[in-house]
Design an enzyme around this catalytic site. Structure first.
Site, PDB file in Angstrom:
ATOM      1  N   ASN A  25     -24.584   7.959  19.136  1.00  0.00           N
ATOM      2  CA  ASN A  25     -25.958   7.804  19.949  1.00  0.00           C
ATOM      3  C   ASN A  25     -26.582   6.715  19.197  1.00  0.00           C
ATOM      4  OD1 ASN A  25     -28.306   7.963  21.120  1.00  0.00           O
ATOM      5  ND2 ASN A  25     -28.299   9.826  21.448  1.00  0.00           N
ATOM      6  N   ASP A  53     -28.003  17.082  14.348  1.00  0.00           N
ATOM      7  CA  ASP A  53     -27.577  17.640  15.755  1.00  0.00           C
ATOM      8  C   ASP A  53     -29.211  18.179  16.230  1.00  0.00           C
ATOM      9  OD1 ASP A  53     -25.516  18.373  17.572  1.00  0.00           O
ATOM     10  OD2 ASP A  53     -26.363  20.440  17.527  1.00  0.00           O
TER      11      ASP A  53
HETATM   12  P1  ITT Z   1     -24.264  12.655  18.167  1.00  0.00           P
HETATM   13  O1  ITT Z   1     -23.817  13.888  18.117  1.00  0.00           O
HETATM   14  O2  ITT Z   1     -23.054  11.505  18.214  1.00  0.00           O
HETATM   15  O3  ITT Z   1     -25.150  12.330  17.184  1.00  0.00           O
HETATM   16  P2  ITT Z   1     -25.483  13.241  20.920  1.00  0.00           P
HETATM   17  O4  ITT Z   1     -26.231  12.324  21.852  1.00  0.00           O
HETATM   18  O5  ITT Z   1     -24.492  13.768  21.370  1.00  0.00           O
HETATM   19  O6  ITT Z   1     -25.120  12.302  19.591  1.00  0.00           O
HETATM   20  P3  ITT Z   1     -26.971  15.500  20.039  1.00  0.00           P
HETATM   21  O7  ITT Z   1     -25.625  16.621  20.369  1.00  0.00           O
HETATM   22  O8  ITT Z   1     -27.606  16.030  18.550  1.00  0.00           O
HETATM   23  O9  ITT Z   1     -26.332  14.083  19.918  1.00  0.00           O
HETATM   24  O10 ITT Z   1     -27.977  15.660  21.160  1.00  0.00           O
HETATM   25  C1  ITT Z   1     -28.070  16.697  22.145  1.00  0.00           C
HETATM   26  C2  ITT Z   1     -28.717  16.098  23.321  1.00  0.00           C
HETATM   27  O11 ITT Z   1     -30.040  16.216  23.095  1.00  0.00           O
HETATM   28  C3  ITT Z   1     -28.413  14.860  24.112  1.00  0.00           C
HETATM   29  O12 ITT Z   1     -28.061  14.846  25.406  1.00  0.00           O
HETATM   30  C4  ITT Z   1     -29.634  13.884  23.610  1.00  0.00           C
HETATM   31  O13 ITT Z   1     -29.665  13.090  24.571  1.00  0.00           O
HETATM   32  C5  ITT Z   1     -30.577  15.052  23.648  1.00  0.00           C
HETATM   33  N1  ITT Z   1     -31.594  14.623  22.698  1.00  0.00           N
HETATM   34  C6  ITT Z   1     -31.458  14.627  21.281  1.00  0.00           C
HETATM   35  N2  ITT Z   1     -32.549  14.118  20.825  1.00  0.00           N
HETATM   36  C7  ITT Z   1     -33.537  13.664  21.854  1.00  0.00           C
HETATM   37  C8  ITT Z   1     -34.503  12.996  21.892  1.00  0.00           C
HETATM   38  O14 ITT Z   1     -35.452  12.545  20.826  1.00  0.00           O
HETATM   39  N3  ITT Z   1     -35.189  12.726  23.136  1.00  0.00           N
HETATM   40  C9  ITT Z   1     -34.627  12.838  24.123  1.00  0.00           C
HETATM   41  N4  ITT Z   1     -33.289  13.800  24.223  1.00  0.00           N
HETATM   42  C10 ITT Z   1     -32.866  13.949  22.985  1.00  0.00           C
END
Ligand code: ITT
Length: 197
Positions: free
Chosen positions: A9, A76
């Site tokens: 991400n 995460d």
């Molecule tokens: P990685 O696991 O590769 O790091 P990811 O986008 O899959 O990337 P996560 O599993 O940690 O990351 O994220 C879970 C969801 O929560 C994902 O749909 C993100 O877009 C959302 N999310 C995480 N942090 C956020 C934020 O600061 N603002 C809005 N949405 C967020």
């Protein structure tokens, strides 16, 4: 100190760099052979457990490579909605990709308790140790999708202390000052800066 962020991400990399650069860290996305390494997200209940698993996989994948002795960072995170018993929580990524923001608003339609929180657990490997730090950002789910900054659930999450604006209406600095990621990463930076390290 250089830190390799193991994530697919790019928005997280940008936010982490905004948060940690002023504290003396250089954040770079980890690419092995030019590609984001394949990390499997286990279907675990807790985001700390998921973060640890991602980090352990990253450590294995970098063993024997030029990144073996570097500081690795994973995170995460997710959105936890009180009236939905914490849903989507650890399933936030899948839910975002499937029912999306509109689906969450439909699930919340008519619901007066709109309290929710973003949670993040950051985990770093440093000199053979795993250090973790958690961050929480409380707020409410908006009635409508609002704003075009940030990413993910930002357009439907109104954090406390933002005068009714969603995270997608905050500048990057405003978001980082109150976000789950901001708190988790500042915690990690303190652990990395401890005099004993
Ligand atoms: P990685 O696991 O590769 O790091 P990811 O986008 O899959 O990337 P996560 O599993 O940690 O990351 O994220 C879970 C969801 O929560 C994902 O749909 C993100 O877009 C959302 N999310 C995480 N942090 C956020 C934020 O600061 N603002 C809005 N949405 C967020």
């Amino acid at each position: 100190m250089r830190v390799r962020f193991v994530t697919g991400n790019q928005n997280k990399v940008t936010e982490a760099s905004d948060i940690l650069s002023p504290l003396g860290f250089v954040i770079e996305q980890l690419l092995i052979g030019g590609k984001v390494p394949d990390i499997i997200e286990p279907q675990a209940e807790g985001i700390e457990e998921i973060a640890r698993s991602k980090l352990e996989q990253a450590i294995s994948l970098t063993t024997g490579t030029e990144f073996e002795n570097e500081v690795l960072l994973v995170e995460d995170s997710g959105l936890f909605i009180d009236s939905l018993s914490g849903f989507p929580g650890p399933y936030s990524s899948f839910v975002h990709e499937t029912i999306g923001l509109a689906g969450i608003l439909t699930l919340m339609s008519g619901q007066t308790d709109r309290d929710a929180e973003f949670r993040a657990v950051s985990a770093v490997s440093f000199q053979g140790n795993i250090l973790t730090s958690a961050g929480v950002c409380r707020g409410v789910i908006s009635e409508n999708i609002c704003g075009n900054l940030g990413f993910g659930y930002d357009p439907i999450f109104i954090p406390e202390g933002a005068n009714g604006r969603t995270c997608a209406q905050l500048s990057p600095n405003e978001k980082s000052a109150i976000s789950h990621r901001g708190f988790a990463l500042k915690g990690v930076s303190e652990l990395l800066n401890l005099p004993s390290r």
